[in-house]
Write an enzyme that holds these catalytic residues in place. Structure first.
Site, PDB file in Angstrom:
ATOM      1  N   LYS A  96       0.824  -1.219   0.000  1.00 58.70           N
ATOM      2  CA  LYS A  96       0.000   0.000   0.000  1.00 58.70           C
ATOM      3  C   LYS A  96       0.849   1.255   0.000  1.00 58.70           C
ATOM      4  O   LYS A  96       0.689   2.140   0.839  1.00 58.70           O
ATOM      5  CB  LYS A  96      -0.976  -0.010   1.180  1.00 58.70           C
ATOM      6  CG  LYS A  96      -1.933  -1.199   1.145  1.00 58.70           C
ATOM      7  CD  LYS A  96      -2.975  -1.137   2.225  1.00 58.70           C
ATOM      8  CE  LYS A  96      -3.865  -2.367   2.237  1.00 58.70           C
ATOM      9  NZ  LYS A  96      -3.184  -3.620   2.662  1.00 58.70           N
TER      10      LYS A  96
HETATM   11  O1  LIG Z   1      -9.251  -3.406   1.876  1.00 57.95           O
HETATM   12  C1  LIG Z   1      -8.331  -4.158   2.195  1.00 57.95           C
HETATM   13  C2  LIG Z   1      -7.073  -4.098   1.622  1.00 57.95           C
HETATM   14  C3  LIG Z   1      -6.128  -5.001   1.988  1.00 57.95           C
HETATM   15  N1  LIG Z   1      -6.362  -5.952   2.920  1.00 57.95           N
HETATM   16  C4  LIG Z   1      -5.281  -6.902   3.247  1.00 57.95           C
HETATM   17  O2  LIG Z   1      -5.687  -8.214   2.839  1.00 57.95           O
HETATM   18  C5  LIG Z   1      -5.316  -9.169   3.834  1.00 57.95           C
HETATM   19  C6  LIG Z   1      -6.560  -9.779   4.430  1.00 57.95           C
HETATM   20  O3  LIG Z   1      -6.239 -10.862   5.269  1.00 57.95           O
HETATM   21  P1  LIG Z   1      -7.361 -11.898   5.800  1.00 57.95           P
HETATM   22  O4  LIG Z   1      -6.602 -12.793   6.708  1.00 57.95           O
HETATM   23  O5  LIG Z   1      -7.919 -12.621   4.599  1.00 57.95           O
HETATM   24  O6  LIG Z   1      -8.380 -11.077   6.503  1.00 57.95           O
HETATM   25  C7  LIG Z   1      -4.455  -8.435   4.837  1.00 57.95           C
HETATM   26  O7  LIG Z   1      -3.116  -8.523   4.420  1.00 57.95           O
HETATM   27  C8  LIG Z   1      -4.923  -6.998   4.714  1.00 57.95           C
HETATM   28  O8  LIG Z   1      -3.904  -6.075   5.031  1.00 57.95           O
HETATM   29  C9  LIG Z   1      -7.600  -6.029   3.479  1.00 57.95           C
HETATM   30  O9  LIG Z   1      -7.886  -6.891   4.338  1.00 57.95           O
HETATM   31  N2  LIG Z   1      -8.557  -5.123   3.102  1.00 57.95           N
END
Ligand SMILES: O=c1ccn([C@@H]2O[C@H](COP(=O)(O)O)[C@@H](O)[C@H]2O)c(=O)[nH]1
EC number: 4.1.1.23
Length: 279
Positions: A96
């Site tokens: 990001k």
């Molecule tokens: O809007 C957003 C953008 C990025 N993320 C990222 O994705 C993963 C989600 O992890 P899970 O374990 O599937 O919840 C994480 O790295 C976040 O930083 C997001 O969740 N939402």
């Protein structure tokens, strides 16, 4: 040179529409019986790569979980990126990044220039210094067949306050981002190289995604509560561009390699079914 959009389109056709996030949370390391240290981190990511590297289209390492361990963690991120790309997977680094243009140019060289040790296929970017400030990333990505995924409507509840704020022109901040990315992808076939991040948790977006012509990364599935069945509500007629992303939901199944494969196959089947049905 093939564009990222073309490479992504092929990877999804061959391996299915799935992105697996690599998020080595301290709790996951413990659950896998690993120490919360660099050796534990390395064992964790090598196991994920061994289990899934040859069958998942896109991996999304979360940079924060590697940076936590300093330069040795970053070295593991670097070697993991290489390992996954060597077995034909695409790597979307979730870092990001975003800043004033001259600094964004340095991020672009760090991640999107093939001569960099940290080169990845695509990078997540934050547009909150203005979408135009990300231009050096877009240019470097376009020059080298890379991609950029820009935050639009994120999966966390706090995002809406900023992203749904209305700009002086009357559009929301998110719609402005969506429209600018749509411009970059205009005319691209089979798919543009510039994607958007739209959380699977947010319900009906109330935003127009119909002209994006690029990939729509959907985090928030699994651990954050959204399921594949939510995708039609969020994405409506734009489902075919959705790249569902799961991290903990798959990683929780480890460290057993077969269990990781079964978990990835299960979420892939859920999504394939929904995305193919188009509603
Ligand atoms: O809007 C957003 C953008 C990025 N993320 C990222 O994705 C993963 C989600 O992890 P899970 O374990 O599937 O919840 C994480 O790295 C976040 O930083 C997001 O969740 N939402």
């Amino acid at each position: 040179m093939e564009t990222f959009g073309t490479r992504l389109h092929r990877a999804v056709a061959e391996r299915g529409p799935l992105c697996v996030g690599i998020d080595p949370h301290p709790g996951l390391l413990a659950r896998w019986g690993l120490e919360d240290d660099v050796d534990g981190l390395e064992r964790f990511v090598r196991t994920v790569a061994e289990a899934l590297g040859d069958r998942v289209a896109v991996f999304k390492p979360q940079s924060a979980f590697f940076e936590r361990f300093g330069s040795r963690g970053v070295a593991i991120l670097e070697s993991t990126i290489r390992q996954l790309r060597d077995v034909g997977a695409l790597v979307l680094l979730d870092a990001k990044r975003g800043d004033i243009g001259s600094t964004v140019a340095a991020y672009a060289s760090a991640y999107l220039d093939p001569s960099s040790p940290m080169y990845v296929d695509a990078l997540t970017a934050s547009p909150y210094l203005g979408v135009g400030s990300l231009a050096p990333m877009f240019e470097t990505a376009a020059a080298h067949g890379g991609g950029v995924f820009v935050l639009a409507l994120t999966s966390n509840p706090e995002g809406a306050e900023v992203q749904r704020a209305v700009t002086s022109g009357g559009r929301t901040v998110a719609q402005l981002v969506i429209d600018e990315i749509s411009q970059l992808n205009r005319g691209a076939e089979p798919l543009g190289s510039f994607g958007l991040v739209v959380g699977a948790t947010i319900g009906d977006t109330g935003h127009d995604l119909s002209r994006v012509n690029g990939p729509l990364l959907a985090p928030g599935l699994g651990a954050q509560g959204a399921t594949a069945a939510d995708l039609p509500t969020v994405f409506g007629p734009n489902l075919s561009a959705v790249l569902p992303s799961y991290s903990r939901e798959v990683l929780n199944a480890g460290p057993d390699v077969d269990a990781l494969r079964t978990a990835a196959a299960r979420v892939a089947a859920d999504c394939r079914h929904i995305l193919a049905s188009g509603h």
